[in-house]
Design a protein around this motif. Structure first.
Motif, PDB file in Angstrom:
ATOM      1  N   MET A  98       0.823  -1.208   0.000  1.00  0.00           N
ATOM      2  CA  MET A  98       0.000   0.000   0.000  1.00  0.00           C
ATOM      3  C   MET A  98       0.862   1.265   0.000  1.00  0.00           C
ATOM      4  O   MET A  98       0.546   2.231  -0.696  1.00  0.00           O
ATOM      5  N   PHE A  99       1.954   1.266   0.750  1.00  0.00           N
ATOM      6  CA  PHE A  99       2.843   2.436   0.734  1.00  0.00           C
ATOM      7  C   PHE A  99       3.516   2.599  -0.626  1.00  0.00           C
ATOM      8  O   PHE A  99       3.720   3.724  -1.089  1.00  0.00           O
ATOM      9  N   ALA A 100       3.849   1.494  -1.274  1.00  0.00           N
ATOM     10  CA  ALA A 100       4.428   1.572  -2.627  1.00  0.00           C
ATOM     11  C   ALA A 100       3.390   2.116  -3.603  1.00  0.00           C
ATOM     12  O   ALA A 100       3.729   2.907  -4.499  1.00  0.00           O
ATOM     13  N   TRP A 101       2.134   1.711  -3.445  1.00  0.00           N
ATOM     14  CA  TRP A 101       1.061   2.222  -4.301  1.00  0.00           C
ATOM     15  C   TRP A 101       0.904   3.725  -4.099  1.00  0.00           C
ATOM     16  O   TRP A 101       0.798   4.485  -5.068  1.00  0.00           O
ATOM     17  N   GLN A 102       0.915   4.162  -2.850  1.00  0.00           N
ATOM     18  CA  GLN A 102       0.794   5.594  -2.574  1.00  0.00           C
ATOM     19  C   GLN A 102       1.968   6.366  -3.187  1.00  0.00           C
ATOM     20  O   GLN A 102       1.776   7.441  -3.762  1.00  0.00           O
ATOM     21  N   LYS A 103       3.158   5.814  -3.085  1.00  0.00           N
ATOM     22  CA  LYS A 103       4.339   6.481  -3.638  1.00  0.00           C
ATOM     23  C   LYS A 103       4.237   6.611  -5.159  1.00  0.00           C
ATOM     24  O   LYS A 103       4.709   7.585  -5.738  1.00  0.00           O
ATOM     25  N   SER A 104       3.585   5.656  -5.816  1.00  0.00           N
ATOM     26  CA  SER A 104       3.454   5.699  -7.271  1.00  0.00           C
ATOM     27  C   SER A 104       2.446   6.758  -7.742  1.00  0.00           C
ATOM     28  O   SER A 104       2.513   7.202  -8.878  1.00  0.00           O
ATOM     29  N   ASP A 105       1.492   7.117  -6.877  1.00  0.00           N
ATOM     30  CA  ASP A 105       0.457   8.079  -7.259  1.00  0.00           C
ATOM     31  C   ASP A 105       0.010   8.888  -6.039  1.00  0.00           C
ATOM     32  O   ASP A 105      -1.125   8.753  -5.581  1.00  0.00           O
ATOM     33  N   ASP A 125      -3.685  -1.303  -9.053  1.00  0.00           N
ATOM     34  CA  ASP A 125      -2.929  -2.545  -9.228  1.00  0.00           C
ATOM     35  C   ASP A 125      -2.851  -3.368  -7.949  1.00  0.00           C
ATOM     36  O   ASP A 125      -2.411  -4.504  -7.987  1.00  0.00           O
ATOM     37  N   VAL A 126      -3.289  -2.810  -6.828  1.00  0.00           N
ATOM     38  CA  VAL A 126      -3.291  -3.572  -5.578  1.00  0.00           C
ATOM     39  C   VAL A 126      -4.541  -4.450  -5.443  1.00  0.00           C
ATOM     40  O   VAL A 126      -4.697  -5.140  -4.445  1.00  0.00           O
ATOM     41  N   ARG A 127      -5.400  -4.436  -6.454  1.00  0.00           N
ATOM     42  CA  ARG A 127      -6.618  -5.261  -6.404  1.00  0.00           C
ATOM     43  C   ARG A 127      -6.292  -6.745  -6.367  1.00  0.00           C
ATOM     44  O   ARG A 127      -7.013  -7.520  -5.754  1.00  0.00           O
ATOM     45  N   THR A 128      -5.226  -7.160  -7.050  1.00  0.00           N
ATOM     46  CA  THR A 128      -4.796  -8.563  -7.005  1.00  0.00           C
ATOM     47  C   THR A 128      -3.303  -8.609  -6.729  1.00  0.00           C
ATOM     48  O   THR A 128      -2.572  -7.659  -7.041  1.00  0.00           O
ATOM     49  N   ILE A 129      -2.849  -9.706  -6.185  1.00  0.00           N
ATOM     50  CA  ILE A 129      -1.429  -9.865  -5.870  1.00  0.00           C
ATOM     51  C   ILE A 129      -0.616  -9.919  -7.160  1.00  0.00           C
ATOM     52  O   ILE A 129       0.460  -9.315  -7.258  1.00  0.00           O
ATOM     53  N   ALA A 130      -1.134 -10.601  -8.170  1.00  0.00           N
ATOM     54  CA  ALA A 130      -0.413 -10.712  -9.439  1.00  0.00           C
ATOM     55  C   ALA A 130      -0.163  -9.331 -10.046  1.00  0.00           C
ATOM     56  O   ALA A 130       0.939  -9.034 -10.520  1.00  0.00           O
ATOM     57  N   ARG A 131      -1.172  -8.462 -10.021  1.00  0.00           N
ATOM     58  CA  ARG A 131      -1.012  -7.115 -10.560  1.00  0.00           C
ATOM     59  C   ARG A 131      -0.051  -6.283  -9.708  1.00  0.00           C
ATOM     60  O   ARG A 131       0.721  -5.486 -10.239  1.00  0.00           O
ATOM     61  N   ALA A 132      -0.080  -6.475  -8.402  1.00  0.00           N
ATOM     62  CA  ALA A 132       0.823  -5.736  -7.507  1.00  0.00           C
ATOM     63  C   ALA A 132       2.278  -6.130  -7.751  1.00  0.00           C
ATOM     64  O   ALA A 132       3.164  -5.278  -7.736  1.00  0.00           O
ATOM     65  N   VAL A 133       2.519  -7.409  -8.005  1.00  0.00           N
ATOM     66  CA  VAL A 133       3.883  -7.863  -8.297  1.00  0.00           C
ATOM     67  C   VAL A 133       4.327  -7.302  -9.645  1.00  0.00           C
ATOM     68  O   VAL A 133       5.454  -6.820  -9.784  1.00  0.00           O
ATOM     69  N   THR A 134       3.446  -7.337 -10.643  1.00  0.00           N
ATOM     70  CA  THR A 134       3.768  -6.787 -11.966  1.00  0.00           C
ATOM     71  C   THR A 134       4.063  -5.289 -11.885  1.00  0.00           C
ATOM     72  O   THR A 134       4.967  -4.795 -12.557  1.00  0.00           O
TER      73      THR A 134
END
Length: 154
Positions: A98-105, A125-134
Protein backbone atom coordinates in the motif's frame (compact mmCIF):
# COMPACT_ATOMS: atom_id res chain seq x y z
CA UNK A 1 28.46 6.48 31.31
CA UNK A 2 30.53 3.33 31.52
CA UNK A 3 28.85 0.67 33.65
CA UNK A 4 30.41 -2.10 35.73
CA UNK A 5 28.22 -4.92 37.06
CA UNK A 6 28.67 -7.23 40.05
CA UNK A 7 28.64 -11.02 40.13
CA UNK A 8 30.72 -11.57 37.00
CA UNK A 9 28.21 -9.97 34.64
CA UNK A 10 30.29 -8.47 31.86
CA UNK A 11 27.67 -6.53 29.87
CA UNK A 12 23.94 -6.19 29.42
CA UNK A 13 21.72 -4.81 26.67
CA UNK A 14 18.22 -3.66 27.50
CA UNK A 15 16.19 -1.50 29.88
CA UNK A 16 15.99 -1.91 33.66
CA UNK A 17 14.79 0.60 36.28
CA UNK A 18 14.66 3.70 34.06
CA UNK A 19 18.12 2.96 32.63
CA UNK A 20 19.04 1.81 29.12
CA UNK A 21 22.14 -0.35 28.74
CA UNK A 22 24.05 -1.12 25.56
CA UNK A 23 26.77 -3.67 24.97
CA UNK A 24 29.67 -2.62 22.76
CA UNK A 25 33.13 -3.75 21.57
CA UNK A 26 32.25 -7.44 21.33
CA UNK A 27 30.65 -7.51 24.81
CA UNK A 28 33.65 -5.91 26.53
CA UNK A 29 32.07 -2.50 27.25
CA UNK A 30 28.68 -1.56 28.69
CA UNK A 31 27.29 1.97 28.40
CA UNK A 32 24.27 3.15 30.42
CA UNK A 33 22.02 6.17 30.08
CA UNK A 34 18.77 7.38 31.57
CA UNK A 35 15.66 6.21 29.72
CA UNK A 36 13.76 9.07 28.11
CA UNK A 37 10.42 8.43 26.41
CA UNK A 38 10.64 9.82 22.87
CA UNK A 39 8.51 12.81 21.95
CA UNK A 40 5.77 11.86 19.52
CA UNK A 41 5.78 13.93 16.35
CA UNK A 42 3.16 14.70 13.73
CA UNK A 43 4.71 11.97 11.57
CA UNK A 44 4.14 9.41 14.36
CA UNK A 45 0.47 10.38 14.48
CA UNK A 46 0.17 10.26 10.68
CA UNK A 47 1.71 6.76 10.50
CA UNK A 48 -0.58 5.63 13.31
CA UNK A 49 -3.65 6.95 11.48
CA UNK A 50 -2.56 5.26 8.24
CA UNK A 51 -1.84 1.95 9.95
CA UNK A 52 -5.21 1.95 11.77
CA UNK A 53 -7.02 2.66 8.50
CA UNK A 54 -5.09 -0.03 6.60
CA UNK A 55 -5.73 -2.51 9.41
CA UNK A 56 -9.44 -1.79 8.98
CA UNK A 57 -9.15 -2.29 5.20
CA UNK A 58 -7.19 -5.53 5.76
CA UNK A 59 -9.92 -6.86 8.06
CA UNK A 60 -12.49 -6.40 5.26
CA UNK A 61 -10.62 -7.91 2.30
CA UNK A 62 -12.02 -11.03 0.63
CA UNK A 63 -10.95 -14.36 2.16
CA UNK A 64 -9.52 -15.57 -1.15
CA UNK A 65 -7.44 -12.38 -1.47
CA UNK A 66 -6.16 -12.96 2.05
CA UNK A 67 -5.27 -16.57 1.15
CA UNK A 68 -3.46 -15.30 -1.97
CA UNK A 69 -1.45 -12.92 0.21
CA UNK A 70 -0.46 -15.74 2.56
CA UNK A 71 0.59 -17.89 -0.41
CA UNK A 72 2.56 -14.97 -1.84
CA UNK A 73 4.36 -14.43 1.49
CA UNK A 74 5.32 -18.10 1.69
CA UNK A 75 6.71 -18.07 -1.87
CA UNK A 76 8.45 -14.74 -1.29
CA UNK A 77 10.01 -16.16 1.86
CA UNK A 78 11.29 -19.18 -0.02
CA UNK A 79 12.65 -17.17 -2.97
CA UNK A 80 13.73 -13.78 -1.61
CA UNK A 81 14.36 -14.04 2.15
CA UNK A 82 17.57 -15.31 3.72
CA UNK A 83 17.20 -18.88 5.08
CA UNK A 84 17.72 -17.84 8.71
CA UNK A 85 15.47 -14.75 8.53
CA UNK A 86 11.80 -14.60 9.46
CA UNK A 87 9.26 -14.62 6.65
CA UNK A 88 7.28 -11.35 6.64
CA UNK A 89 3.62 -11.65 7.57
CA UNK A 90 0.82 -11.07 5.10
CA UNK A 91 -0.24 -7.86 6.85
CA UNK A 92 3.30 -6.42 6.82
CA UNK A 93 3.58 -7.14 3.09
CA UNK A 94 0.12 -5.59 2.61
CA UNK A 95 1.40 -2.41 4.29
CA UNK A 96 4.53 -2.45 2.11
CA UNK A 97 2.37 -2.82 -1.00
CA UNK A 98 0.00 0.00 0.00
CA UNK A 99 2.84 2.44 0.73
CA UNK A 100 4.43 1.57 -2.63
CA UNK A 101 1.06 2.22 -4.30
CA UNK A 102 0.79 5.59 -2.57
CA UNK A 103 4.34 6.48 -3.64
CA UNK A 104 3.45 5.70 -7.27
CA UNK A 105 0.46 8.08 -7.26
CA UNK A 106 0.54 10.45 -4.25
CA UNK A 107 -2.03 12.84 -5.75
CA UNK A 108 -4.83 10.27 -5.84
CA UNK A 109 -3.93 7.87 -3.02
CA UNK A 110 -4.59 8.94 0.58
CA UNK A 111 -3.86 6.02 2.88
CA UNK A 112 -5.47 7.75 5.86
CA UNK A 113 -8.90 7.39 4.23
CA UNK A 114 -8.60 4.74 1.50
CA UNK A 115 -11.26 2.02 1.42
CA UNK A 116 -11.77 -1.13 -0.60
CA UNK A 117 -14.39 0.76 -2.64
CA UNK A 118 -11.75 3.39 -3.50
CA UNK A 119 -9.29 0.70 -4.58
CA UNK A 120 -11.91 -0.85 -6.84
CA UNK A 121 -13.06 2.52 -8.21
CA UNK A 122 -9.48 3.48 -9.13
CA UNK A 123 -8.90 -0.01 -10.59
CA UNK A 124 -5.64 0.02 -8.64
CA UNK A 125 -2.93 -2.54 -9.23
CA UNK A 126 -3.29 -3.57 -5.58
CA UNK A 127 -6.62 -5.26 -6.40
CA UNK A 128 -4.80 -8.56 -7.00
CA UNK A 129 -1.43 -9.86 -5.87
CA UNK A 130 -0.41 -10.71 -9.44
CA UNK A 131 -1.01 -7.11 -10.56
CA UNK A 132 0.82 -5.74 -7.51
CA UNK A 133 3.88 -7.86 -8.30
CA UNK A 134 3.77 -6.79 -11.97
CA UNK A 135 3.52 -3.13 -10.87
CA UNK A 136 6.52 -3.75 -8.58
CA UNK A 137 4.60 -2.86 -5.42
CA UNK A 138 5.74 -6.23 -4.03
CA UNK A 139 9.01 -8.13 -4.51
CA UNK A 140 8.98 -10.33 -7.60
CA UNK A 141 8.41 -14.07 -7.34
CA UNK A 142 8.56 -16.74 -10.04
CA UNK A 143 4.88 -17.65 -10.34
CA UNK A 144 1.94 -15.32 -9.70
CA UNK A 145 -0.47 -16.88 -12.19
CA UNK A 146 -2.75 -18.24 -9.46
CA UNK A 147 -2.72 -15.12 -7.25
CA UNK A 148 -5.55 -13.37 -9.06
CA UNK A 149 -8.38 -13.13 -6.51
CA UNK A 150 -9.81 -9.61 -6.26
CA UNK A 151 -9.62 -7.60 -3.04
CA UNK A 152 -13.40 -7.37 -2.80
CA UNK A 153 -14.28 -10.79 -4.13
CA UNK A 154 -16.71 -11.53 -6.91
Amino acid sequence: MKVTFKYGIKTYSGTIDEMVYGSYRHDNLCIGREYVYPTLTANNHLKGTITRNLADVWSKVDEDYNADFKAYCLRNGQENVAPDALIPSAFSMFLKMMFAWQKSDPEHVDLTEVTIADIVALDADVRTIARAVTAEFLPSIEDTSDLTHDIQGT
